[in-house]
Design an enzyme around this catalytic site. Structure first.
Site, PDB file in Angstrom:
ATOM      1  N   GLU A   1       0.859  -1.193   0.000  1.00 34.87           N
ATOM      2  CA  GLU A   1       0.000   0.000   0.000  1.00 34.87           C
ATOM      3  C   GLU A   1       0.887   1.232   0.000  1.00 34.87           C
ATOM      4  O   GLU A   1       2.029   1.168   0.480  1.00 34.87           O
ATOM      5  CB  GLU A   1      -0.862   0.044   1.266  1.00 34.87           C
ATOM      6  CG  GLU A   1      -1.865  -1.069   1.361  1.00 34.87           C
ATOM      7  CD  GLU A   1      -2.621  -1.056   2.694  1.00 34.87           C
ATOM      8  OE1 GLU A   1      -2.410  -0.137   3.505  1.00 34.87           O
ATOM      9  OE2 GLU A   1      -3.414  -1.971   2.906  1.00 34.87           O
TER      10      GLU A   1
ATOM     11  N   LYS B   1       2.519   4.301   1.476  1.00 36.97           N
ATOM     12  CA  LYS B   1       2.699   4.798   2.844  1.00 36.97           C
ATOM     13  C   LYS B   1       2.504   6.297   2.801  1.00 36.97           C
ATOM     14  O   LYS B   1       3.361   7.031   2.310  1.00 36.97           O
ATOM     15  CB  LYS B   1       4.069   4.438   3.413  1.00 36.97           C
ATOM     16  CG  LYS B   1       4.158   4.871   4.873  1.00 36.97           C
ATOM     17  CD  LYS B   1       5.418   4.424   5.538  1.00 36.97           C
ATOM     18  CE  LYS B   1       5.417   4.685   7.033  1.00 36.97           C
ATOM     19  NZ  LYS B   1       4.815   5.932   7.483  1.00 36.97           N
TER      20      LYS B   1
ATOM     21  N   ARG C   1      -2.693   9.498  11.293  1.00 37.17           N
ATOM     22  CA  ARG C   1      -3.428   8.237  11.476  1.00 37.17           C
ATOM     23  C   ARG C   1      -4.802   8.542  12.051  1.00 37.17           C
ATOM     24  O   ARG C   1      -4.919   9.351  12.990  1.00 37.17           O
ATOM     25  CB  ARG C   1      -2.640   7.353  12.450  1.00 37.17           C
ATOM     26  CG  ARG C   1      -3.206   5.947  12.664  1.00 37.17           C
ATOM     27  CD  ARG C   1      -2.829   5.055  11.539  1.00 37.17           C
ATOM     28  NE  ARG C   1      -3.226   3.674  11.682  1.00 37.17           N
ATOM     29  CZ  ARG C   1      -2.404   2.685  12.011  1.00 37.17           C
ATOM     30  NH1 ARG C   1      -1.149   2.937  12.290  1.00 37.17           N
ATOM     31  NH2 ARG C   1      -2.835   1.448  12.049  1.00 37.17           N
TER      32      ARG C   1
ATOM     33  N   ARG D   1      -3.586   8.638  16.488  1.00 38.67           N
ATOM     34  CA  ARG D   1      -2.731   7.493  16.813  1.00 38.67           C
ATOM     35  C   ARG D   1      -2.603   7.296  18.329  1.00 38.67           C
ATOM     36  O   ARG D   1      -2.507   6.198  18.820  1.00 38.67           O
ATOM     37  CB  ARG D   1      -1.369   7.770  16.180  1.00 38.67           C
ATOM     38  CG  ARG D   1      -0.310   6.786  16.508  1.00 38.67           C
ATOM     39  CD  ARG D   1       0.916   7.141  15.711  1.00 38.67           C
ATOM     40  NE  ARG D   1       2.045   6.358  16.132  1.00 38.67           N
ATOM     41  CZ  ARG D   1       3.035   6.011  15.329  1.00 38.67           C
ATOM     42  NH1 ARG D   1       3.020   6.371  14.074  1.00 38.67           N
ATOM     43  NH2 ARG D   1       4.042   5.321  15.770  1.00 38.67           N
TER      44      ARG D   1
ATOM     45  N   GLU E   1      -5.609   6.830   7.178  1.00 37.87           N
ATOM     46  CA  GLU E   1      -4.733   7.992   7.291  1.00 37.87           C
ATOM     47  C   GLU E   1      -5.488   9.173   6.681  1.00 37.87           C
ATOM     48  O   GLU E   1      -6.110   9.018   5.629  1.00 37.87           O
ATOM     49  CB  GLU E   1      -3.453   7.679   6.493  1.00 37.87           C
ATOM     50  CG  GLU E   1      -2.343   8.639   6.655  1.00 37.87           C
ATOM     51  CD  GLU E   1      -1.356   8.288   7.788  1.00 37.87           C
ATOM     52  OE1 GLU E   1      -1.636   7.403   8.617  1.00 37.87           O
ATOM     53  OE2 GLU E   1      -0.319   8.948   7.833  1.00 37.87           O
TER      54      GLU E   1
ATOM     55  N   PHE F   1      -7.593   2.187   5.099  1.00 36.17           N
ATOM     56  CA  PHE F   1      -6.870   0.983   4.680  1.00 36.17           C
ATOM     57  C   PHE F   1      -7.258  -0.251   5.490  1.00 36.17           C
ATOM     58  O   PHE F   1      -6.775  -1.340   5.219  1.00 36.17           O
ATOM     59  CB  PHE F   1      -5.357   1.183   4.670  1.00 36.17           C
ATOM     60  CG  PHE F   1      -4.762   1.782   5.915  1.00 36.17           C
ATOM     61  CD1 PHE F   1      -4.720   1.077   7.100  1.00 36.17           C
ATOM     62  CD2 PHE F   1      -4.207   3.058   5.869  1.00 36.17           C
ATOM     63  CE1 PHE F   1      -4.154   1.627   8.233  1.00 36.17           C
ATOM     64  CE2 PHE F   1      -3.628   3.629   6.993  1.00 36.17           C
ATOM     65  CZ  PHE F   1      -3.610   2.906   8.191  1.00 36.17           C
TER      66      PHE F   1
ATOM     67  N   ARG G   1       3.668  -4.115  17.000  1.00 31.84           N
ATOM     68  CA  ARG G   1       4.593  -3.904  15.896  1.00 31.84           C
ATOM     69  C   ARG G   1       5.213  -5.273  15.614  1.00 31.84           C
ATOM     70  O   ARG G   1       6.321  -5.561  16.008  1.00 31.84           O
ATOM     71  CB  ARG G   1       5.668  -2.912  16.352  1.00 31.84           C
ATOM     72  CG  ARG G   1       6.432  -2.247  15.258  1.00 31.84           C
ATOM     73  CD  ARG G   1       7.528  -1.380  15.854  1.00 31.84           C
ATOM     74  NE  ARG G   1       7.082  -0.137  16.450  1.00 31.84           N
ATOM     75  CZ  ARG G   1       6.682   0.927  15.764  1.00 31.84           C
ATOM     76  NH1 ARG G   1       6.666   0.902  14.456  1.00 31.84           N
ATOM     77  NH2 ARG G   1       6.310   2.027  16.381  1.00 31.84           N
TER      78      ARG G   1
ATOM     79  N   LYS H   1       7.123  -1.467   6.998  1.00 36.01           N
ATOM     80  CA  LYS H   1       7.179  -0.172   6.299  1.00 36.01           C
ATOM     81  C   LYS H   1       8.507  -0.071   5.574  1.00 36.01           C
ATOM     82  O   LYS H   1       9.559  -0.393   6.145  1.00 36.01           O
ATOM     83  CB  LYS H   1       6.950   0.992   7.248  1.00 36.01           C
ATOM     84  CG  LYS H   1       7.824   0.990   8.454  1.00 36.01           C
ATOM     85  CD  LYS H   1       7.425   2.093   9.417  1.00 36.01           C
ATOM     86  CE  LYS H   1       8.212   1.973  10.688  1.00 36.01           C
ATOM     87  NZ  LYS H   1       7.781   2.787  11.770  1.00 36.01           N
TER      88      LYS H   1
HETATM   89  P1  AMP Z   1       5.906   5.287  11.263  1.00 36.14           P
HETATM   90  O1  AMP Z   1       5.241   6.536  11.766  1.00 36.14           O
HETATM   91  O2  AMP Z   1       7.073   5.534  10.377  1.00 36.14           O
HETATM   92  O3  AMP Z   1       6.174   4.292  12.378  1.00 36.14           O
HETATM   93  O4  AMP Z   1       4.864   4.533  10.311  1.00 36.14           O
HETATM   94  C1  AMP Z   1       3.628   4.072  10.746  1.00 36.14           C
HETATM   95  C2  AMP Z   1       2.561   5.063  10.369  1.00 36.14           C
HETATM   96  O5  AMP Z   1       2.420   5.118   8.961  1.00 36.14           O
HETATM   97  C3  AMP Z   1       1.175   4.661  10.815  1.00 36.14           C
HETATM   98  O6  AMP Z   1       0.923   4.993  12.152  1.00 36.14           O
HETATM   99  C4  AMP Z   1       0.287   5.438   9.863  1.00 36.14           C
HETATM  100  O7  AMP Z   1      -0.008   6.718  10.417  1.00 36.14           O
HETATM  101  C5  AMP Z   1       1.149   5.660   8.652  1.00 36.14           C
HETATM  102  N1  AMP Z   1       0.645   5.038   7.421  1.00 36.14           N
HETATM  103  C6  AMP Z   1       0.675   5.640   6.216  1.00 36.14           C
HETATM  104  N2  AMP Z   1       0.160   4.842   5.267  1.00 36.14           N
HETATM  105  C7  AMP Z   1      -0.209   3.699   5.877  1.00 36.14           C
HETATM  106  C8  AMP Z   1      -0.792   2.488   5.405  1.00 36.14           C
HETATM  107  N3  AMP Z   1      -1.099   2.287   4.124  1.00 36.14           N
HETATM  108  N4  AMP Z   1      -1.015   1.515   6.333  1.00 36.14           N
HETATM  109  C9  AMP Z   1      -0.698   1.706   7.653  1.00 36.14           C
HETATM  110  N5  AMP Z   1      -0.145   2.830   8.142  1.00 36.14           N
HETATM  111  C10 AMP Z   1       0.102   3.820   7.254  1.00 36.14           C
END
Ligand code: AMP
Length: 511
Positions: free
Chosen positions: A206, A208, A213, A228, A257, A297, A370, A376
């Site tokens: 998907e 990112k 969130r 979040r 998101e 999503f 996690r 990611k």
């Molecule tokens: P990070 O902040 O780098 O830990 O990445 C996780 C965050 O990516 C999640 O909390 C979401 O806010 C965001 N995110 C963006 N696109 C997506 C997606 N397709 N699926 C899940 N999370 C996503």
């Protein structure tokens, strides 16, 4: 329970420094709560009130502390909670006026305690952590049981009230509930598409998205949006509320998101979108300036059914049946080859996104986790930094100079400013080289750290640049790791703060 009993328990908590004794005191307290006061009592013994912030001026409350006491019956928890609820809804001086009859029924010690509670300043050395342990002990639950329950019901006051009403056995049935947000599922970092491709074969990718969130709860016309960190952010996003109301199902919980879009429909950087979540006034105005779109999503609940135990593939089908308007869905793809996957990743970056998420098809939705179910994969940058200091390592790295303090040049190119620390990515060979060579440039040292002249250049990989109040440079690297020692580069040739500022649009932490 009368308020004075809470003050007594709090005093007992303050007098002991043993965590175990504190847990025991709270268990005793929990045993005295009735069902009606259960949630309120758990908040109070955790040093909080249910209403969160009352937005009341300290001065107004301090006047109440000294007001004359009336000879009336002392208030119980439920009455106090009602007064605080009314106060929360009132404005300005009205707040103090509402509280006055309540304070009049308390003695001076209780008043001071209530004020501390209102401002979250109770000092008893027992907060949520201790109370969570006490709840587990009270119901004789194992650590894993309470932790799993906590992820589904992160509000421990509600959790206690639920268990008290239905009994310990109900913990297994603790499902997701409307307007009771669960911790969102998280993803692990993966270095590259190829890495995950080699290990797994049944997944989707998907986009990112670089947004906020959102967990959206709906029952009929009532819609609530949680961040979040489970903050209620509904008021900031009227268009998300309206978009949710167009969906054909009346009771649902969606995960997604929120992204800001510019006039060409492209995502705006997170810093710009963040203005929508900080400004409390002129929401209509902000809505015009930075329109927001939901990108759903996942779906966790539909019409009474908890979908979190179903697989991603099943939930995805339910999501697609529910959200017919493609513009509200996150772009995704089931890649057929590595090339296919890389192309999708490139397209995602070109569209202005942060990278891709990779989600295994047979994964259930694990609130707050996690695990190796979602990954990611973000754009990785590399820059050249200079080593400003190095800390002695621990454990396996004992005796090696390990944790590096990294610097880049400031705009005038006259001094080096710190932008982060890292001990990641260092091979044994690099550690040996650094331990042999860095002390040659020593300026001074203390027990933990050797400070050096800026001589050694290292190439650093990182995922984001964040704002940092800690460093004079104002920025910090996220997930920094050492790629190699660059003996071919001079310190004067390394990257600058300006370079990092340009990249900063990739990051800045979320709500
Ligand atoms: P990070 O902040 O780098 O830990 O990445 C996780 C965050 O990516 C999640 O909390 C979401 O806010 C965001 N995110 C963006 N696109 C997506 C997606 N397709 N699926 C899940 N999370 C996503």
């Amino acid at each position: 329970m009368q308020f004075k009993v809470l003050v007594e328990y709090s005093n007992r908590l303050r007098k002991t420094s043993s965590r175990n004794d504190k847990v025991g005191i709270v268990v005793d307290f929990l045993g005295r709560l009735t069902q009606r006061e259960a949630a309120i009592g758990v908040c109070y013994i955790s040093g909080k009130i249910r209403q969160g912030k009352l937005n009341i001026a300290w001065k107004g409350l301090s006047e109440l502390i000294n007001a004359a006491q009336q000879r009336k019956r002392a208030p119980n928890f439920v009455e106090i909670d009602r007064y605080l609820q009314k106060t929360k809804a009132a404005r300005g001086k009205e707040k103090v006026r509402i509280l006055w009859p309540l304070f009049a029924r308390l003695n001076k010690i209780e008043r001071k305690y209530l004020v501390a509670l209102i401002f979250g300043e109770v000092q008893q050395g027992a907060g949520e952590g201790v109370v969570k342990l006490a709840i587990a002990r009270f119901f004789d639950l194992k650590d894993e049981e309470i932790e799993r329950a906590y992820l589904k019901q992160p509000d421990i006051a509600e959790l206690f009230s639920y268990l008290l009403e239905r009994g310990k056995g109900s913990i297994e049935g603790l499902g997701i509930r409307l307007f009771s947000p669960v911790k969102p599922m998280l993803a692990q970092i993966a270095d590259s598409i190829d890495d995950v491709f080699d290990e797994y074969d049944d997944f989707s990718l998907e986009y990112k998205l670089d947004g906020v969130r959102i967990q959206v709860h709906r029952k009929g016309e009532k819609v609530r949006i949680f961040s979040r960190h489970l903050r209620d952010i509904t008021a900031h996003f009227p268009e998300l509320v309206n978009a949710t109301r167009t969906l054909p199902v009346k009771r649902l919980i969606l995960d997604g998101e929120a992204i800001g879009i510019d006039d060409r429909g492209r995502p705006v950087p997170f810093q710009i979108l963040a203005r929508r979540t900080t400004r409390k006034k002129d929401i209509g105005e902000m809505q015009k300036k930075i329109p927001v779109l939901p990108q759903f999503f996942d779906v966790l609940y539909i019409d009474g059914e908890d979908l979190t135990r179903q697989t991603y593939k099943e939930r995805l089908k339910a999501l697609k049946d529910l959200v017919r308007n493609k513009k509200y869905l996150t772009d995704r793809k089931m890649p057929l080859s590595k090339k296919d996957a890389r192309d999708f990743y490139e397209t995602s970056l070109k569209q202005g996104n942060e990278g891709v998420m990779l989600k295994l098809h047979d994964s259930e939705y694990r609130p707050g986790k996690r695990g190796k179910l979602w990954f990611k994969i973000k754009h990785v940058h590399t820059i050249d930094c200079v080593i400003l200091a190095a800390e002695w390592g621990h454990g396996r790295r004992h005796g090696w100079l390990s944790n590096l303090h990294l610097g880049v040049l400031d705009e005038t190119r006259s001094k080096y400013l710190m932008v982060g620390k890292t001990f990641k990515g260092l091979t044994d060979k690099m550690l040996a080289w650094l331990t042999d060579n860095l002390p040659k440039y020593k300026v001074h040292e203390d027990r933990w750290t050797v400070y050096v002249k800026p001589k050694v250049v290292v190439e650093i990989a990182f995922n984001e640049v964040q704002k940092s109040p800690r460093y004079e440079s104002g920025v910090a690297l996220r997930f920094a790791r050492v790629k190699r020692i660059r003996d071919d580069k001079k310190p004067g040739e390394i990257n600058t703060i300006l370079d990092l500022d340009k990249l900063k649009r990739m990051g800045i932490s979320e709500l």
